[in-house]
Design a protein around this motif. Sequence first.
Motif, PDB file in Angstrom:
ATOM      1  N   LYS A  94     -25.059-145.231  40.364  1.00 46.23           N
ATOM      2  CA  LYS A  94     -24.220-145.006  39.182  1.00 46.23           C
ATOM      3  C   LYS A  94     -23.316-146.201  38.937  1.00 46.23           C
ATOM      4  O   LYS A  94     -22.889-146.873  39.881  1.00 46.23           O
ATOM      5  CB  LYS A  94     -23.303-143.794  39.411  1.00 46.23           C
ATOM      6  CG  LYS A  94     -24.023-142.506  39.756  1.00 46.23           C
ATOM      7  CD  LYS A  94     -23.004-141.412  40.092  1.00 46.23           C
ATOM      8  CE  LYS A  94     -23.622-140.247  40.830  1.00 46.23           C
ATOM      9  NZ  LYS A  94     -24.592-139.478  40.050  1.00 46.23           N
TER      10      LYS A  94
ATOM     11  N   HIS B 250     -27.526-139.546  44.813  1.00 47.98           N
ATOM     12  CA  HIS B 250     -26.167-139.654  44.237  1.00 47.98           C
ATOM     13  C   HIS B 250     -25.401-140.749  44.983  1.00 47.98           C
ATOM     14  O   HIS B 250     -24.945-140.536  46.112  1.00 47.98           O
ATOM     15  CB  HIS B 250     -25.459-138.290  44.368  1.00 47.98           C
ATOM     16  CG  HIS B 250     -24.064-138.234  43.835  1.00 47.98           C
ATOM     17  ND1 HIS B 250     -23.565-137.103  43.209  1.00 47.98           N
ATOM     18  CD2 HIS B 250     -23.041-139.125  43.836  1.00 47.98           C
ATOM     19  CE1 HIS B 250     -22.296-137.311  42.850  1.00 47.98           C
ATOM     20  NE2 HIS B 250     -21.960-138.531  43.231  1.00 47.98           N
TER      21      HIS B 250
ATOM     22  N   ASP C 155     -23.324-139.776  48.210  1.00 48.89           N
ATOM     23  CA  ASP C 155     -22.182-140.024  47.304  1.00 48.89           C
ATOM     24  C   ASP C 155     -21.533-141.372  47.653  1.00 48.89           C
ATOM     25  O   ASP C 155     -20.345-141.581  47.397  1.00 48.89           O
ATOM     26  CB  ASP C 155     -21.141-138.901  47.387  1.00 48.89           C
ATOM     27  CG  ASP C 155     -20.144-138.918  46.236  1.00 48.89           C
ATOM     28  OD1 ASP C 155     -20.370-139.644  45.258  1.00 48.89           O
ATOM     29  OD2 ASP C 155     -19.135-138.198  46.324  1.00 48.89           O
TER      30      ASP C 155
ATOM     31  N   HIS D 245     -20.858-134.507  37.694  1.00 45.98           N
ATOM     32  CA  HIS D 245     -19.952-134.221  38.801  1.00 45.98           C
ATOM     33  C   HIS D 245     -19.236-132.924  38.426  1.00 45.98           C
ATOM     34  O   HIS D 245     -18.393-132.921  37.517  1.00 45.98           O
ATOM     35  CB  HIS D 245     -18.919-135.333  38.958  1.00 45.98           C
ATOM     36  CG  HIS D 245     -19.449-136.551  39.657  1.00 45.98           C
ATOM     37  ND1 HIS D 245     -20.333-137.433  39.074  1.00 45.98           N
ATOM     38  CD2 HIS D 245     -19.202-137.024  40.908  1.00 45.98           C
ATOM     39  CE1 HIS D 245     -20.598-138.395  39.938  1.00 45.98           C
ATOM     40  NE2 HIS D 245     -19.930-138.178  41.058  1.00 45.98           N
TER      41      HIS D 245
ATOM     42  N   HIS E 109     -21.809-131.862  43.735  1.00 44.84           N
ATOM     43  CA  HIS E 109     -20.593-131.424  44.455  1.00 44.84           C
ATOM     44  C   HIS E 109     -20.554-129.896  44.562  1.00 44.84           C
ATOM     45  O   HIS E 109     -20.813-129.354  45.620  1.00 44.84           O
ATOM     46  CB  HIS E 109     -19.291-131.938  43.806  1.00 44.84           C
ATOM     47  CG  HIS E 109     -19.054-133.386  44.037  1.00 44.84           C
ATOM     48  ND1 HIS E 109     -18.507-133.876  45.194  1.00 44.84           N
ATOM     49  CD2 HIS E 109     -19.311-134.469  43.261  1.00 44.84           C
ATOM     50  CE1 HIS E 109     -18.417-135.199  45.123  1.00 44.84           C
ATOM     51  NE2 HIS E 109     -18.908-135.581  43.951  1.00 44.84           N
TER      52      HIS E 109
END
Length: 412
Positions: free
Chosen positions: A148, A79, A324, A249, A272
């Motif tokens: 992403k 991610h 992230d 998410h 998350h």
Amino acid sequence: MKQLITNATLLTLAGDHEPRTKGGMRSVGLIRNGAVFMDKGLIQLVGLADTVLRDPEVKKGQIHDAGGRIVMPGFVDCHTHPVFGEARLKDFGLRTSGKSYQEIAAQGGGIVSSIRSTRGATESELTQRLLDQSSRFTECGTTTIEAKTGYGLDKDSELKALRAIKHVAAGSPLEFVPTFLGAHAIPPEYQGRPGEYVDMLIKDVLPVVVQEGLAKFVDAFCEKGFFSQFECRKFLKAGADAGLGVRIHAEQLTRSRGASLAAELKAASADHLDHADAVDLVKLREAGVIAALVPGSNHFLGHRDYPDARKIIDAGVPVALATDFNPGTCPCWNMQEVISIATTQMGMTVEEAIIASTINGAHALGLGKTHGSLEKGKQADVIILDCSDYRELAYWFGSNIVSKVFKKGKLL
Ligand code: NIG
Ligand code: FE
């Protein structure tokens, strides 16, 4: 080139071919006096050195004496949001003077403020920045990342970001798994009209993404002030119908119902999960969804609470860890830091954190058969750490103890 690592303390992470759950997240496959032989980009032999060295072929390899140090698979960071124009130091300044992430976003900061610099950058500028960034990941032992989009938020800029990922993937040793995160935030020109924005993504952008093979997954930010469960379902289902995998998410800042949507759509991961409840966890487990936890963002946002990894693992949901990496909530690319936070703040054992950062991360990206463990026939993504006890990975927080990185059998 053939490569042989000898005198290794191996963490093979060999085991079940499914995402690891519960007790399966404890066994790291420790082998002392081990060796790995790599050729043609793959692991050809791995196990006790005595056995590996019996094969005459291994003598033809370049030899690396690990001196008893830890040798394990490279990290799979499932991610990240690495394609953006600029750092967000203004947001950071506002947060250090007490404003919350949501307050800053409501004042025009946040994701939407990253649009300007991302739209303003050319494809080759984004490509160059991402290329520079990719070596920071590999230096820290990460050999594969999910990447992403989500800072362009119009047709041209989202496609530009995906093409930048494609260019870098072709020239960098870091491996990329691209995700089209069109539904990341509502761009200013669609303010108050999230439904119309989602319709535009489905009608104008998704077909090009699919036609050019630019993404493997779609993702959406299911959150108050961003996209509702209804809008996320529409976007993600369109992606799934077009053949892409789904990630979400979910339950990050508030209880958003993203987790139950992830289960409904049989997403590859729900990410998350700070506000997921016990019912969500049952649904995720039953649907085979991996929980991708990203505690670096809690750390950087100054949240005192973290997703309850202990409860999630005990509920039988496989857990992956990821950075992230992004300019707003987690400008950190180092999985070692994430492992440290996971063990000190989220109740994970070091073994669980290592499995979550390698083989379960690989499963979250649909790469569990080829990545994430040291097993014969798997891709030779191998790292050597500058330590002989794997607990040091979580212990020396804030440092980088990776000393050698091999990607597809090539020493970087
Ligand atoms: O995962 N939550 C949505 N996306 C990012 C934040 C992106 C940003 O603030 O730029 C996250 O935390
Ligand atoms: Fe994210």
